[in-house]
Design an enzyme around this catalytic site. Sequence first.
Site, mmCIF file in Angstrom:
data_model
loop_
_atom_site.group_PDB
_atom_site.id
_atom_site.type_symbol
_atom_site.label_atom_id
_atom_site.label_comp_id
_atom_site.label_asym_id
_atom_site.label_seq_id
_atom_site.Cartn_x
_atom_site.Cartn_y
_atom_site.Cartn_z
ATOM 1 N N CYS A 146 8.660 -13.684 -7.009
ATOM 2 C CA CYS A 146 7.794 -13.659 -8.194
ATOM 3 C C CYS A 146 8.131 -14.869 -9.049
ATOM 4 O O CYS A 146 9.298 -15.224 -9.192
ATOM 5 C CB CYS A 146 8.050 -12.369 -8.987
ATOM 6 S SG CYS A 146 6.892 -12.121 -10.349
ATOM 7 N N CYS A 160 10.151 -0.729 -5.159
ATOM 8 C CA CYS A 160 9.006 -1.505 -5.615
ATOM 9 C C CYS A 160 9.413 -2.744 -6.379
ATOM 10 O O CYS A 160 8.782 -3.763 -6.292
ATOM 11 C CB CYS A 160 8.097 -0.654 -6.497
ATOM 12 S SG CYS A 160 7.191 0.560 -5.561
ATOM 13 N N CYS A 164 14.429 -7.162 -13.917
ATOM 14 C CA CYS A 164 13.841 -6.990 -12.577
ATOM 15 C C CYS A 164 14.540 -7.899 -11.584
ATOM 16 O O CYS A 164 14.653 -9.102 -11.813
ATOM 17 C CB CYS A 164 12.350 -7.306 -12.615
ATOM 18 S SG CYS A 164 11.580 -7.322 -10.977
ATOM 19 N N CYS A 188 2.912 1.826 -1.965
ATOM 20 C CA CYS A 188 3.228 0.756 -2.908
ATOM 21 C C CYS A 188 3.234 -0.563 -2.138
ATOM 22 O O CYS A 188 4.064 -0.756 -1.254
ATOM 23 C CB CYS A 188 4.595 1.029 -3.534
ATOM 24 S SG CYS A 188 5.130 -0.252 -4.673
ATOM 25 N N CYS A 218 11.290 -11.573 -15.435
ATOM 26 C CA CYS A 218 11.615 -10.427 -16.284
ATOM 27 C C CYS A 218 13.112 -10.133 -16.126
ATOM 28 O O CYS A 218 13.610 -10.044 -14.996
ATOM 29 C CB CYS A 218 10.770 -9.224 -15.888
ATOM 30 S SG CYS A 218 8.999 -9.587 -16.023
ATOM 31 N N GLU A 275 8.547 -5.601 1.574
ATOM 32 C CA GLU A 275 8.592 -4.180 1.901
ATOM 33 C C GLU A 275 7.385 -3.453 1.369
ATOM 34 O O GLU A 275 6.814 -3.818 0.335
ATOM 35 C CB GLU A 275 9.847 -3.533 1.321
ATOM 36 C CG GLU A 275 11.024 -3.665 2.252
ATOM 37 C CD GLU A 275 12.148 -2.730 1.882
ATOM 38 O OE1 GLU A 275 13.298 -3.079 2.122
ATOM 39 O OE2 GLU A 275 11.877 -1.640 1.348
HETATM 40 N N1 SAH Z 1 4.670 -7.646 -11.343
HETATM 41 C C1 SAH Z 1 3.994 -6.447 -11.655
HETATM 42 C C2 SAH Z 1 4.067 -5.403 -10.563
HETATM 43 C C3 SAH Z 1 5.372 -5.272 -9.823
HETATM 44 S S1 SAH Z 1 6.729 -4.613 -10.725
HETATM 45 C C4 SAH Z 1 4.509 -5.881 -12.972
HETATM 46 O O1 SAH Z 1 5.496 -6.408 -13.493
HETATM 47 O O2 SAH Z 1 3.884 -4.961 -13.487
HETATM 48 C C5 SAH Z 1 6.354 -2.875 -10.785
HETATM 49 C C6 SAH Z 1 7.034 -2.135 -11.914
HETATM 50 O O3 SAH Z 1 8.446 -2.005 -11.671
HETATM 51 C C7 SAH Z 1 6.920 -2.844 -13.258
HETATM 52 O O4 SAH Z 1 6.576 -1.948 -14.286
HETATM 53 C C8 SAH Z 1 8.305 -3.371 -13.441
HETATM 54 O O5 SAH Z 1 8.546 -3.642 -14.779
HETATM 55 C C9 SAH Z 1 9.144 -2.261 -12.853
HETATM 56 N N2 SAH Z 1 10.526 -2.644 -12.568
HETATM 57 C C10 SAH Z 1 10.971 -3.801 -12.060
HETATM 58 N N3 SAH Z 1 12.328 -3.777 -11.940
HETATM 59 C C11 SAH Z 1 12.746 -2.577 -12.380
HETATM 60 C C12 SAH Z 1 14.031 -1.943 -12.500
HETATM 61 N N4 SAH Z 1 15.129 -2.576 -12.141
HETATM 62 N N5 SAH Z 1 14.083 -0.684 -12.970
HETATM 63 C C13 SAH Z 1 12.940 -0.040 -13.317
HETATM 64 N N6 SAH Z 1 11.701 -0.574 -13.232
HETATM 65 C C14 SAH Z 1 11.602 -1.831 -12.770
HETATM 66 FE FE1 SF4 Z 2 7.665 -10.221 -11.426
HETATM 67 FE FE2 SF4 Z 2 9.463 -8.241 -11.587
HETATM 68 FE FE3 SF4 Z 2 8.372 -9.217 -13.816
HETATM 69 FE FE4 SF4 Z 2 6.874 -7.720 -12.156
HETATM 70 S S1 SF4 Z 2 8.656 -7.021 -13.299
HETATM 71 S S2 SF4 Z 2 6.300 -9.681 -13.134
HETATM 72 S S3 SF4 Z 2 7.744 -8.357 -10.159
HETATM 73 S S4 SF4 Z 2 9.686 -10.351 -12.391
#
Ligand code: SAH
Ligand code: SF4
Length: 384
Positions: free
Chosen positions: A130, A359, A137, A123, A134, A110
């Site tokens: 990925c 995102c 996420c 975005c 994390c 998306e």
């Molecule tokens: N992988 C990269 C970019 C994509 S994630 C990164 O981790 O920076 C983009 C942002 O969304 C990151 O700061 C990530 O930590 C945040 N994010 C992911 N899942 C989330 C959630 N459930 N609630 C709030 N922020 C989230």
């Molecule tokens: Fe991957 Fe989500 Fe961690 Fe970003 S926040 S590195 S998209 S697992």
Amino acid sequence: MVARFLWKTCIEKTVTMADERTNLIGLDRDELIHLAASIGEKPFRAKQLWHWIYHRGVTDFDAMTTLSKPLRTALSQSFSLARPAVARDERSNDGTSKWLLRFADGNEAETVFIPEEDRGALCVSSQVGCTLTCSFCHTGTQRLVRDLTAGEIVGQLMTARDSYGEWPSPPGDRLLTNIVVMGMGEPLFNFDNVVKALRIIMDPEGIAISKRRITLSTSGVVPMIKKVGEQLGVKLAVSLHAATDDVRDVLVPLNKKYPIRELLDACRAYPGADNARRITFEYVMLKGVNDSPADARALARLVSGIPAKFNLIPFNAWPGAPYECSSVATMNRFAAILNEAGYSAPIRVPRGRDIMAACGQLRSDSQRQRRSRTTPQVAAASPA
Ligand code: SAH
Ligand code: SF4
């Protein structure tokens, strides 16, 4: 407050695939010169093609009126200017747009457009899924399917521009002014394609979005951070999310490989960061995990000496998530401590929460919606 938007339109479009022709979207200047040579044309043809593809945004070779008719016909037989197929197009009542894009092999990602008063940010995703895991996420719960190609990354932007009719690249007033590489995936694990795509996007004779309007977000791939500065010079956002290694090891497991100290050293050395171009530290607010006043004070100490600002992101819950979002009072207090230490630390508003859902949880969110959708109206954001 509950973040909930009704998406007004959900359009399932027929997706055409299996185009055998080579897609020119995503080719850089050198590749276009090579291509021109391969069909017996002089290098200036590559410049013309660049102009039509990336400045004018044409989707049909017939529109390339500076090329002879026979050349246009020949090009259209071997090459295409195809964008990713729009599998779904959703518009929120607040102006936000989400496209579920389907690439030639059927994989989907998306792209989200977030309009603000004086600018609009797109975005974009860098991978399908990925490899990182994390724990907060949702993308991290899916296995990586693959890297996106440069053409697929540029294609996300071209689709958005098509939708707003922003061709030729407008010199001044634009709706789509900024890019954030904050969609699905870790961009620094797909470095070459991301660099190639962003260079195409930044070229002043094409799409022409300057490096000052592009932000790349990384979870902290330390060895690549300097290269981002040297090769792209875009603004950097770092997903910090914790003030101690113990906590960050759990939230962002990559921390075990590149701990906070090394990450912040890389930020200190980031070429091009200064007070006008601060590094953004993203910080997801998780109740009882990383949101204490002591955490806020520790954060301020950690980033001292770095031109820094914070972006406090209310956690966007997803089904089965092991966390809750911090309370508003806790987040306000956290922000106030950072502010007192001299750092800007806005809390994303609920709308931003909705955007982060898009995102951070792109494809899964869409798949879930698609499965559960029985009427054209869909609640896109999960309340946190
Ligand atoms: N992988 C990269 C970019 C994509 S994630 C990164 O981790 O920076 C983009 C942002 O969304 C990151 O700061 C990530 O930590 C945040 N994010 C992911 N899942 C989330 C959630 N459930 N609630 C709030 N922020 C989230
Ligand atoms: Fe991957 Fe989500 Fe961690 Fe970003 S926040 S590195 S998209 S697992």
